[in-house]
Design a protein around this motif. Structure first.
Motif, PDB file in Angstrom:
ATOM      1  N   GLN A 106       0.824  -1.202   0.000  1.00 15.46           N
ATOM      2  CA  GLN A 106       0.000   0.000   0.000  1.00 15.46           C
ATOM      3  C   GLN A 106       0.864   1.260   0.000  1.00 15.46           C
ATOM      4  O   GLN A 106       0.550   2.246  -0.684  1.00 15.46           O
ATOM      5  CB  GLN A 106      -0.935  -0.001   1.222  1.00 15.46           C
ATOM      6  N   LEU A 107       1.976   1.234   0.754  1.00 14.28           N
ATOM      7  CA  LEU A 107       2.892   2.373   0.750  1.00 14.28           C
ATOM      8  C   LEU A 107       3.506   2.580  -0.639  1.00 14.28           C
ATOM      9  O   LEU A 107       3.714   3.717  -1.084  1.00 14.28           O
ATOM     10  CB  LEU A 107       4.007   2.162   1.775  1.00 14.28           C
ATOM     11  N   GLN A 108       3.809   1.481  -1.324  1.00  9.84           N
ATOM     12  CA  GLN A 108       4.363   1.569  -2.675  1.00  9.84           C
ATOM     13  C   GLN A 108       3.349   2.216  -3.624  1.00  9.84           C
ATOM     14  O   GLN A 108       3.714   3.067  -4.447  1.00  9.84           O
ATOM     15  CB  GLN A 108       4.750   0.176  -3.173  1.00  9.84           C
ATOM     16  N   LYS A 109       2.091   1.846  -3.510  1.00 10.85           N
ATOM     17  CA  LYS A 109       1.059   2.443  -4.357  1.00 10.85           C
ATOM     18  C   LYS A 109       0.903   3.934  -4.050  1.00 10.85           C
ATOM     19  O   LYS A 109       0.714   4.740  -4.969  1.00 10.85           O
ATOM     20  CB  LYS A 109      -0.273   1.708  -4.163  1.00 10.85           C
ATOM     21  N   LYS A 110       0.995   4.298  -2.769  1.00 13.13           N
ATOM     22  CA  LYS A 110       0.916   5.708  -2.402  1.00 13.13           C
ATOM     23  C   LYS A 110       2.075   6.487  -3.018  1.00 13.13           C
ATOM     24  O   LYS A 110       1.904   7.604  -3.527  1.00 13.13           O
ATOM     25  CB  LYS A 110       0.944   5.838  -0.873  1.00 13.13           C
ATOM     26  N   PHE A 111       3.262   5.875  -3.005  1.00 12.03           N
ATOM     27  CA  PHE A 111       4.440   6.506  -3.596  1.00 12.03           C
ATOM     28  C   PHE A 111       4.240   6.721  -5.098  1.00 12.03           C
ATOM     29  O   PHE A 111       4.494   7.811  -5.630  1.00 12.03           O
ATOM     30  CB  PHE A 111       5.664   5.630  -3.340  1.00 12.03           C
ATOM     31  N   LEU A 112       3.778   5.706  -5.812  1.00 10.70           N
ATOM     32  CA  LEU A 112       3.561   5.818  -7.253  1.00 10.70           C
ATOM     33  C   LEU A 112       2.487   6.860  -7.569  1.00 10.70           C
ATOM     34  O   LEU A 112       2.584   7.591  -8.558  1.00 10.70           O
ATOM     35  CB  LEU A 112       3.169   4.455  -7.831  1.00 10.70           C
ATOM     36  N   SER A 113       1.469   6.937  -6.728  1.00 12.80           N
ATOM     37  CA  SER A 113       0.418   7.931  -6.913  1.00 12.80           C
ATOM     38  C   SER A 113       0.978   9.346  -6.765  1.00 12.80           C
ATOM     39  O   SER A 113       0.656  10.249  -7.550  1.00 12.80           O
ATOM     40  CB  SER A 113      -0.698   7.697  -5.891  1.00 12.80           C
ATOM     41  N   ASN A 114       1.844   9.526  -5.768  1.00 14.89           N
ATOM     42  CA  ASN A 114       2.461  10.844  -5.574  1.00 14.89           C
ATOM     43  C   ASN A 114       3.386  11.208  -6.731  1.00 14.89           C
ATOM     44  O   ASN A 114       3.466  12.369  -7.144  1.00 14.89           O
ATOM     45  CB  ASN A 114       3.239  10.872  -4.258  1.00 14.89           C
ATOM     46  N   VAL A 115       4.103  10.220  -7.254  1.00 17.51           N
ATOM     47  CA  VAL A 115       4.980  10.464  -8.405  1.00 17.51           C
ATOM     48  C   VAL A 115       4.146  10.885  -9.615  1.00 17.51           C
ATOM     49  O   VAL A 115       4.498  11.833 -10.330  1.00 17.51           O
ATOM     50  CB  VAL A 115       5.817   9.211  -8.732  1.00 17.51           C
TER      51      VAL A 115
END
Length: 702
Positions: free
Chosen positions: A334-343
């Motif tokens: 979930q943290l990885q998806k949040k990171f990709l969303s922010n990118v």
């Protein structure tokens, strides 16, 4: 007053009137003598010898066939008039321009401006600037331009056609016209130069604080491991209870506030000739947390205004390889998806800016969505949120092979003119090998970035299949292409640094260019008619061409064959991987002496050199000969052409024109050259490299 006084006044008045009339007549004569030569649309700055001149461009120069290389400052084999249109000095109706020659640069940035697409180039030996066509004070401008020429004139002789060079320079006489008067002169403006400087974020978010009391978590009893290879990862998210003395994680209050170095294009005050390009240097072996980035990066990037076209300063085709392995755990996923969303938000997705797709990997890779699926950041972020975890191992090498073969295709939205970039997210380390898959991807023109989270500790490195896998995967080990994040807590801090790197298209050196993407094989005539002294001149010609290319085992490679009646492999493509080694090897080639069997030499080069060329490499043969061959050249040449070899023929002295044309790839005029004597070979170095680059840039990117 006495009559004599009136007479004196009269004489003085007549004198002043005559003097004024003479002065005005002189001005008119001077103005009448100021002529501006006209140039054609296809004239390149490098062809004009004059270091500074004013010229008039005709209408209709805004055409893709008149190539331009650079932005604001242009490589000298750009079309002068189309460069002026690109810079905004004139439009497609033509007009007067001032051209100033300046030194060559180590990089030319392509861009789209005023309806003209300019191309990028790693370097060139001479540059030029264009500005409004007004004379500078104290500078005398020529009314006739001097042109350099490497063309030859065909004359008939008893034995057929022979090309005779017309000399080093020729003077072209153009019909000239007086400078237009202000009433008829087309208005021109000098645009403010655009810059690509990206300022580091200065916004300081409020730091999050961790309670003093440590939090405990329950480690799941059924925690999954990578069989015999990977450390055990707890499925539940591990809260940080690390004491302040632990330096592996950068706390929010460390006080480190260094700014990220960026590449900048600056125009100094005064003359446009002072345009300078500054690039930053990266220290190798350092993580993102000690390479000069501020610890006060925005934890959540500011939402960008909705722009349908996207960020035009970041036109890249981007694929994220998302780690979906079981070792990452549900919370980290979930943290990885949040990171990709922010990118995705920080990039500014759009049709004229960056496009982004995602491939998730585990045991096997699969495309979640491709480049053309979403054309704005909002829809892309919503799609990222819905991605389910695949599970499995961390087969990064397999995922890179998949992306190289399948992702960057026209059907998936690859635009061709935008750099291809892959960002690999890795939790810990891969469970397969990445070096070979990465090499093939880089040779296809893909720029590879690695973001490694919680890399192997010293006690865990024995479990890593491929030590130093990141250095083997990226194209440069200077820290630019790799980011190491010590904890999933810290992943949010690398959003802005990563975005700045993937958008810095001038630094994406893995993208293939005309100078770093070929296997070049020289086929050298060593027959008796050449002679020892001339043979050394030929070797110098070969060295001068070779040193213009970026030579390494993953960039351009050089090989050489010498021939007489027989053939000899001087060195193969895989023999030398540095420029200095190649140049030394060329210098050591010894003169053979004998007959001239050029056809057999072409067949030999095809078998011994080009049959062993790497996939995705452009195969270029440069043949130098001084006479007619004893055997047929057309059949071996056609066989080489069918096998994808691009052939250039260089004829000297008694070389046969019909054979040179048979050897050369079509069109002959771009691939065949003739010079009357060996000492004039150097004149073709620039032209040959220019033709190689022009041909490369006219082909599809991948």
């Amino acid at each position: 007053l006495p009559f004599s006084s009136y007479y004196v006044f009269f004489v003085v008045g007549v004198f002043l009137i005559c003097a004024y009339a003479a002065k005005e007549a002189t001005k008119k004569m001077k103005k009448a003598k100021l002529y501006v030569p006209q140039i054609d649309c296809d004239v390149k700055a490098g062809k004009i010898i004059n270091p500074e001149f004013i010229a008039k461009c005709p209408p209709g120069c805004q055409d893709v066939k008149y190539r331009v290389y650079g932005t604001d400052i242009y490589a000298s084999f750009s079309s002068v008039c189309n460069a002026a249109i690109h810079s905004g000095i004139i439009d497609n109706t033509g007009g007067k321009i001032l051209v100033q020659k300046v030194a060559g640069h180590s990089g030319y940035r392509g861009s789209f401006s005023n309806g003209v697409r300019s191309l990028s180039l790693p370097r060139w030996r001479e540059s030029f600037l264009v500005s409004e066509g007004k004379p500078r004070k104290g500078v005398t401008y020529p009314s006739t331009l001097e042109y350099s020429s490497s063309k030859s004139t065909a004359v008939k002789s008893g034995n057929g056609r022979v090309n005779v060079p017309t000399g080093d320079t020729v003077r072209k006489e153009y019909q000239t016209s007086p400078v237009p008067t202000p009433a008829t002169q087309m208005a021109t403006t000098t645009p403010t130069p655009t810059t690509t400087t990206t300022d580091p974020s200065t916004t300081t978010p409020k730091p999050t604080t961790t309670p003093a009391t440590s939090r405990t978590t329950t480690v799941a009893a059924a925690a999954k491991t990578r069989p015999g290879l990977h450390r055990v990862r707890d499925i539940a998210f591990r809260w940080s209870s690390t004491p302040a003395s632990n330096r592996n994680i950068l706390g929010p209050n460390t006080g480190i506030q260094r700014q990220e170095p960026v590449a900048a294009f600056r125009r100094a005050a005064g003359s446009p000739a002072h345009l300078a390009m500054e690039t930053d240097s990266w220290r190798s072996g350092l993580s993102i947390f000690d390479t000069g980035f501020s610890s006060k990066e925005e934890l959540n990037p500011k939402p960008l205004e909705s722009i349908s076209q996207g960020n035009p300063n970041c036109k890249v085709d981007l694929s994220f390889l998302m780690d979906g392995s079981w070792s990452i755990g549900k919370r980290r996923f979930q943290l990885q998806k949040k990171f990709l969303s922010n990118v995705a938000q920080a990039l500014g997705i759009g049709s004229a800016g960056p496009l982004m797709g995602i491939v998730q990997y585990g045991d096997d890779p699969s495309t979640e969505f491709n480049l053309k699926t979403y054309a704005n950041s909002k829809d892309l972020r919503n799609a990222i949120e819905k991605i389910p975890q695949k599970g499995g191992l961390s087969n990064v090498g397999k995922a890179l092979s998949f992306v190289n073969k399948n992702f960057f295709s026209d059907a998936n939205g690859n635009r061709g003119g935008a750099p291809n970039v892959v960002v690999v997210m890795v939790d810990g380390w891969p469970t397969d090998r990445v070096e070979e898959a990465s090499r093939l991807a880089r040779e296809s023109g893909i720029n590879i970035f690695f973001v490694t989270i919680e890399a192997a500790a010293e006690s865990e490195k024995q479990n890593v299949i491929e030590p130093n896998f990141v250095d083997k995967a990226v194209c440069r080990t200077n820290g630019f292409y790799s980011i190491t994040v010590p904890s999933w807590f810290s992943l949010h801090k690398v959003v802005q640094p990563l975005v700045k790197r993937v958008c810095d298209t001038d630094r994406l050196v893995c993208s293939k260019t005309c100078l770093n993407s070929a296997d070049i094989g020289f086929v050298i005539d060593g027959s008796s008619s050449v002679g020892t002294g001339n043979f050394r001149t030929v070797l110098q010609f070969v060295a001068n061409i070779s040193k213009e290319f970026e030579i390494s085992d993953t960039d351009t490679r050089i090989g050489a064959v010498q021939y007489t009646y027989e053939q000899r492999l001087e060195f193969s493509f895989d023999k030398y991987s540095t420029k200095q080694d190649v140049l030394s090897a060329i210098k050591r080639i010894s003169y053979w002496s004998g007959g001239t069997s050029t056809g057999a030499a072409i067949s030999y080069a095809s078998e011994q050199l080009f049959s062993k060329s790497k996939p995705n490499k452009r195969k270029i043969m440069i043949l130098i000969t001084d006479g007619r061959s004893y055997d047929d050249v057309s059949v071996p040449a056609m066989a080489a052409h069918r096998n994808g070899v691009i052939a250039y023929s260089i004829g000297v002295a008694w070389a046969a024109q019909d054979e040179l044309e048979a050897i050369a790839t079509d069109p002959d005029k771009d691939h065949s050259f003739f010079v009357d004597e060996f000492d004039n070979l150097y004149r073709f170095v620039n032209q040959l490299i220019q033709n190689i680059c022009t041909e490369f840039n006219s082909q599809p990117r991948n």
